[in-house]
Design a protein around this motif. Structure first.
Motif, PDB file in Angstrom:
ATOM      1  N   GLY A   1      49.412   7.153  46.431  1.00  0.00           N
ATOM      2  CA  GLY A   1      49.186   6.805  45.469  1.00  0.00           C
ATOM      3  C   GLY A   1      47.655   7.017  44.842  1.00  0.00           C
ATOM      4  N   MET A   2      48.107   7.783  43.982  1.00  0.00           N
ATOM      5  CA  MET A   2      46.818   8.730  43.431  1.00  0.00           C
ATOM      6  C   MET A   2      45.402   7.664  42.847  1.00  0.00           C
ATOM      7  N   SER A   3      43.945   8.491  42.314  1.00  0.00           N
ATOM      8  CA  SER A   3      42.960   7.555  42.181  1.00  0.00           C
ATOM      9  C   SER A   3      42.261   8.752  41.743  1.00  0.00           C
ATOM     10  N   PHE A   4      41.437   8.140  40.410  1.00  0.00           N
ATOM     11  CA  PHE A   4      40.395   8.913  40.495  1.00  0.00           C
ATOM     12  C   PHE A   4      39.169   7.794  40.434  1.00  0.00           C
ATOM     13  N   ALA A   5      38.831   7.126  41.280  1.00  0.00           N
ATOM     14  CA  ALA A   5      37.843   6.710  42.060  1.00  0.00           C
ATOM     15  C   ALA A   5      37.348   7.954  42.813  1.00  0.00           C
ATOM     16  N   ASP A   6      35.465   7.546  42.603  1.00  0.00           N
ATOM     17  CA  ASP A   6      34.641   8.626  43.527  1.00  0.00           C
ATOM     18  C   ASP A   6      34.687   9.140  45.036  1.00  0.00           C
ATOM     19  N   LEU A   7      34.891   7.712  45.276  1.00  0.00           N
ATOM     20  CA  LEU A   7      35.013   8.024  46.956  1.00  0.00           C
ATOM     21  C   LEU A   7      36.195   8.614  47.719  1.00  0.00           C
ATOM     22  N   HIS A   8      37.470   7.516  46.686  1.00  0.00           N
ATOM     23  CA  HIS A   8      38.820   7.884  46.903  1.00  0.00           C
ATOM     24  C   HIS A   8      39.553   9.249  46.461  1.00  0.00           C
ATOM     25  N   SER A   9      39.534   9.809  45.719  1.00  0.00           N
ATOM     26  CA  SER A   9      40.168  11.381  45.014  1.00  0.00           C
ATOM     27  C   SER A   9      39.173  12.039  45.799  1.00  0.00           C
ATOM     28  N   LEU A  10      37.757  12.364  45.744  1.00  0.00           N
ATOM     29  CA  LEU A  10      36.893  13.277  45.633  1.00  0.00           C
ATOM     30  C   LEU A  10      36.563  13.483  47.542  1.00  0.00           C
ATOM     31  N   SER A  11      37.233  12.729  47.894  1.00  0.00           N
ATOM     32  CA  SER A  11      36.911  12.655  49.688  1.00  0.00           C
ATOM     33  C   SER A  11      38.165  13.437  50.186  1.00  0.00           C
ATOM     34  N   LEU A  12      39.297  13.523  49.294  1.00  0.00           N
ATOM     35  CA  LEU A  12      40.790  13.509  49.895  1.00  0.00           C
ATOM     36  C   LEU A  12      40.423  15.510  49.240  1.00  0.00           C
ATOM     37  N   MET A  13      39.708  15.422  48.147  1.00  0.00           N
ATOM     38  CA  MET A  13      39.275  16.387  48.154  1.00  0.00           C
ATOM     39  C   MET A  13      39.218  18.121  48.881  1.00  0.00           C
ATOM     40  N   LEU A  14      37.332  17.351  49.717  1.00  0.00           N
ATOM     41  CA  LEU A  14      36.354  17.165  50.340  1.00  0.00           C
ATOM     42  C   LEU A  14      37.170  17.821  51.312  1.00  0.00           C
ATOM     43  N   SER A  15      38.219  16.893  51.881  1.00  0.00           N
ATOM     44  CA  SER A  15      38.770  16.992  52.744  1.00  0.00           C
ATOM     45  C   SER A  15      40.266  18.551  52.796  1.00  0.00           C
ATOM     46  N   TYR A  16      40.173  18.396  51.693  1.00  0.00           N
ATOM     47  CA  TYR A  16      41.266  19.790  51.572  1.00  0.00           C
ATOM     48  C   TYR A  16      40.781  21.164  51.513  1.00  0.00           C
ATOM     49  N   ASN A  17      39.538  21.099  50.743  1.00  0.00           N
ATOM     50  CA  ASN A  17      38.644  22.505  51.269  1.00  0.00           C
ATOM     51  C   ASN A  17      37.443  22.693  50.851  1.00  0.00           C
ATOM     52  N   GLY A  18      36.761  21.086  51.172  1.00  0.00           N
ATOM     53  CA  GLY A  18      35.339  20.844  51.137  1.00  0.00           C
ATOM     54  C   GLY A  18      34.532  21.888  50.357  1.00  0.00           C
ATOM     55  N   ALA A  19      35.223  20.765  48.962  1.00  0.00           N
ATOM     56  CA  ALA A  19      34.757  20.571  46.940  1.00  0.00           C
ATOM     57  C   ALA A  19      34.095  19.519  47.454  1.00  0.00           C
ATOM     58  N   GLN A  20      33.047  20.006  47.091  1.00  0.00           N
ATOM     59  CA  GLN A  20      31.841  19.033  46.458  1.00  0.00           C
ATOM     60  C   GLN A  20      31.418  18.444  45.149  1.00  0.00           C
ATOM     61  N   PRO A  21      31.470  17.910  44.392  1.00  0.00           N
ATOM     62  CA  PRO A  21      30.996  17.550  42.931  1.00  0.00           C
ATOM     63  C   PRO A  21      29.466  17.903  43.184  1.00  0.00           C
ATOM     64  N   VAL A  22      28.843  17.755  43.614  1.00  0.00           N
ATOM     65  CA  VAL A  22      27.213  17.525  43.781  1.00  0.00           C
ATOM     66  C   VAL A  22      25.886  18.483  45.306  1.00  0.00           C
ATOM     67  N   THR A  23      26.115  19.150  44.807  1.00  0.00           N
ATOM     68  CA  THR A  23      24.582  19.875  45.124  1.00  0.00           C
ATOM     69  C   THR A  23      24.002  19.437  46.278  1.00  0.00           C
ATOM     70  N   PRO A  24      23.514  19.893  47.469  1.00  0.00           N
ATOM     71  CA  PRO A  24      22.817  19.299  48.531  1.00  0.00           C
ATOM     72  C   PRO A  24      21.376  19.544  47.968  1.00  0.00           C
ATOM     73  N   ASP A  25      21.006  19.808  46.469  1.00  0.00           N
ATOM     74  CA  ASP A  25      19.856  19.262  45.972  1.00  0.00           C
ATOM     75  C   ASP A  25      20.206  18.317  44.777  1.00  0.00           C
ATOM     76  N   VAL A  26      21.312  16.950  44.740  1.00  0.00           N
ATOM     77  CA  VAL A  26      21.806  16.346  43.997  1.00  0.00           C
ATOM     78  C   VAL A  26      21.849  17.029  42.281  1.00  0.00           C
ATOM     79  N   LYS A  27      21.944  18.118  41.922  1.00  0.00           N
ATOM     80  CA  LYS A  27      23.035  18.640  40.930  1.00  0.00           C
ATOM     81  C   LYS A  27      24.245  18.527  41.460  1.00  0.00           C
ATOM     82  N   LEU A  28      24.608  18.319  40.104  1.00  0.00           N
ATOM     83  CA  LEU A  28      26.301  18.458  39.475  1.00  0.00           C
ATOM     84  C   LEU A  28      26.589  19.963  39.766  1.00  0.00           C
ATOM     85  N   GLN A  29      28.083  19.701  40.031  1.00  0.00           N
ATOM     86  CA  GLN A  29      29.027  21.288  40.087  1.00  0.00           C
ATOM     87  C   GLN A  29      30.335  20.858  39.997  1.00  0.00           C
ATOM     88  N   PHE A  30      30.594  19.932  38.867  1.00  0.00           N
ATOM     89  CA  PHE A  30      31.651  19.809  39.344  1.00  0.00           C
ATOM     90  C   PHE A  30      32.372  20.904  38.745  1.00  0.00           C
TER      91      PHE A  30
END
Length: 424
Positions: free
Chosen positions: A192-221
């Motif tokens: 079951g897919m999602s577009f909620a932040d923690l739900h979708s972004l966590s699986l993408m993070l596990s997939y290849n380490g992708a992060q939508p925010v930089t360490p200095d809290v800047k968006l990088q979608f």
């Protein structure tokens, strides 16, 4: 810990800043009062969804006075979906409470409105991850009372029927894909897919380490790792292995379809372990998220209590926060099953509460807690920008178009990036 709903209103944050700055000299009425006998009464704002939850919070308030007889706590509550709207309005009007309840995903919007607690409060005994999710710009802006990670929830009965090995620690993205495809049959979907932040972004993070925010809290979608991760995630639907949310308003789609038996797997937070075991009409299993090249990863989140700038009694407020997040308070909340504690010594109490609630399901509950702890060990705090609620709305609006094939991942992420940056 509640992570659904709750969208901040369109009040300008700049307006809040102006009012907060006006109150920075210490208003005699904003957040607290002192009577003629020297007793200080502090206003504490917190979300509560029922009378039982309010009674639990009243108990915590009583613990403050029990330890510090000259400090009383005046609890003010609102339903979670209204809480941040109310809080933002109060800050804008200079009527903010002294003790502010805060969720980590909203910390960016309030970072300049909270007093740093570094060196003012004892942080011994907390899980390092719990402290980290409430720290921004190197400053500890709140002390944590709970902690959450994302897990893979799965239908044990469906896996057994399909002859698919159950997820376990070390399960890979490839294993996940193969299981999702095999379990997609008879009008049901493997995931079951999602577009909620923690739900979708966590699986993408596990997939290849992708992060939508930089360490200095800047968006990088619009970064290439994000494009690659979203292309993979959306491909689950194209490959007929996942259910796409029906509309951009269905924030809890994946979790709901899982509990309804229409999706055999979903990503959900550790806060729903007990309810899933209780409410599902099938045996629920839990595992860490499937591992990509960098291993299994999850975003972490949490809630806690901070002290508002402009509180006329900051020393007393810090003492109150220390009690509200102390060992006695967390032991009590864990025993009520309210949340996974941020203090390591109290986490076993929470596990035992869940087991006692449903002894027949002790095994999956213990597996879930083991998965939570594994997630915490390799987890990453999801630091967010001031306009994160607007970002979340854009994610819902454009990711569903990607899932349905109406827009490419690259174009959708570029749009989210452009509109979000303009809105900062």
């Amino acid at each position: 810990m509640r992570m659904r709903g709750s969208v901040l209103p369109a009040l300008g944050l700049a307006g809040i800043m102006v009012c907060a700055a006006c109150g920075g000299g210490g208003s005699a009425t904003a957040g607290g009062t002192r009577d003629g006998g020297g007793t200080v009464t502090l206003d504490w704002e917190m979300w509560a969804g029922s009378e039982d939850e309010k009674a639990q919070l009243d108990h915590l308030a009583g613990l403050v006075t029990q330890k510090y007889p000259t400090i009383k706590v005046n609890l003010r509550t609102a339903p979670f979906n209204d809480y941040f709207t109310k809080l933002q309005t109060e800050f804008a009007a200079g009527k903010q409470p002294c003790v502010v309840s805060m969720q980590s995903l909203r910390l960016g919007a309030y970072a300049d409105l909270l007093e740093p607690l570094d060196g003012k409060a004892d942080v011994q005994g907390f899980s390092p991850a719990a402290l980290q999710v409430l720290k921004l710009g190197g400053k500890q802006l709140a002390l944590p009372y709970d902690l959450a990670s994302m897990l893979l929830y799965y239908n044990k009965d469906a896996f057994a029927k399909a002859g698919v090995p159950e997820p376990r620690s070390g399960w890979t993205i490839t294993d996940f894909e193969q299981a999702a495809k095999k379990l997609s049959t008879g009008g049901k979907a493997g995931f079951g897919m999602s577009f909620a932040d923690l739900h979708s972004l966590s699986l993408m993070l596990s997939y290849n380490g992708a992060q939508p925010v930089t360490p200095d809290v800047k968006l990088q979608f619009d970064s290439q790792p994000m494009v690659d991760a979203l292309t993979w995630y959306a491909g689950l639907a194209a490959g007929k292995a996942a259910l796409v949310p029906a509309s951009s308003s269905d924030v809890g789609w994946g979790e709901t379809q899982f509990l309804n038996g229409n999706a055999m797997m979903a990503v959900d937070g550790s806060w729903n372990i007990g309810s899933a075991v209780k409410d599902a009409k099938f045996k629920v299993g839990f595992a860490p998220l499937p591992a990509g090249p960098g291993g299994s990863k999850t975003y972490l989140a949490g809630s806690g209590f901070g002290v508002a700038k402009g509180c006329p009694y900051p020393d007393e407020a810090v003492k109150a926060v220390s009690v509200l997040t102390g060992a006695d308070a967390q032991g009590y909340l864990a025993g009520q099953g309210r949340s996974f504690p941020s203090r390591t010594a109290q986490q076993a109490t929470y596990e035992e509460f869940l087991v006692k609630q449903d002894p027949a399901n002790a095994e999956p509950v213990r597996a879930a807690i083991a998965s939570v702890k594994e997630g915490l060990a390799g987890g990453v705090p999801l630091f967010t920008t001031r306009n994160w609620d607007s970002v979340g709305k854009l994610m819902a609006q454009y990711l569903i178009q990607v899932y349905t094939g109406a827009q490419t991942p690259k174009d959708a992420l570029a749009t989210i990036q452009q509109q979000s940056v303009r809105g900062q």
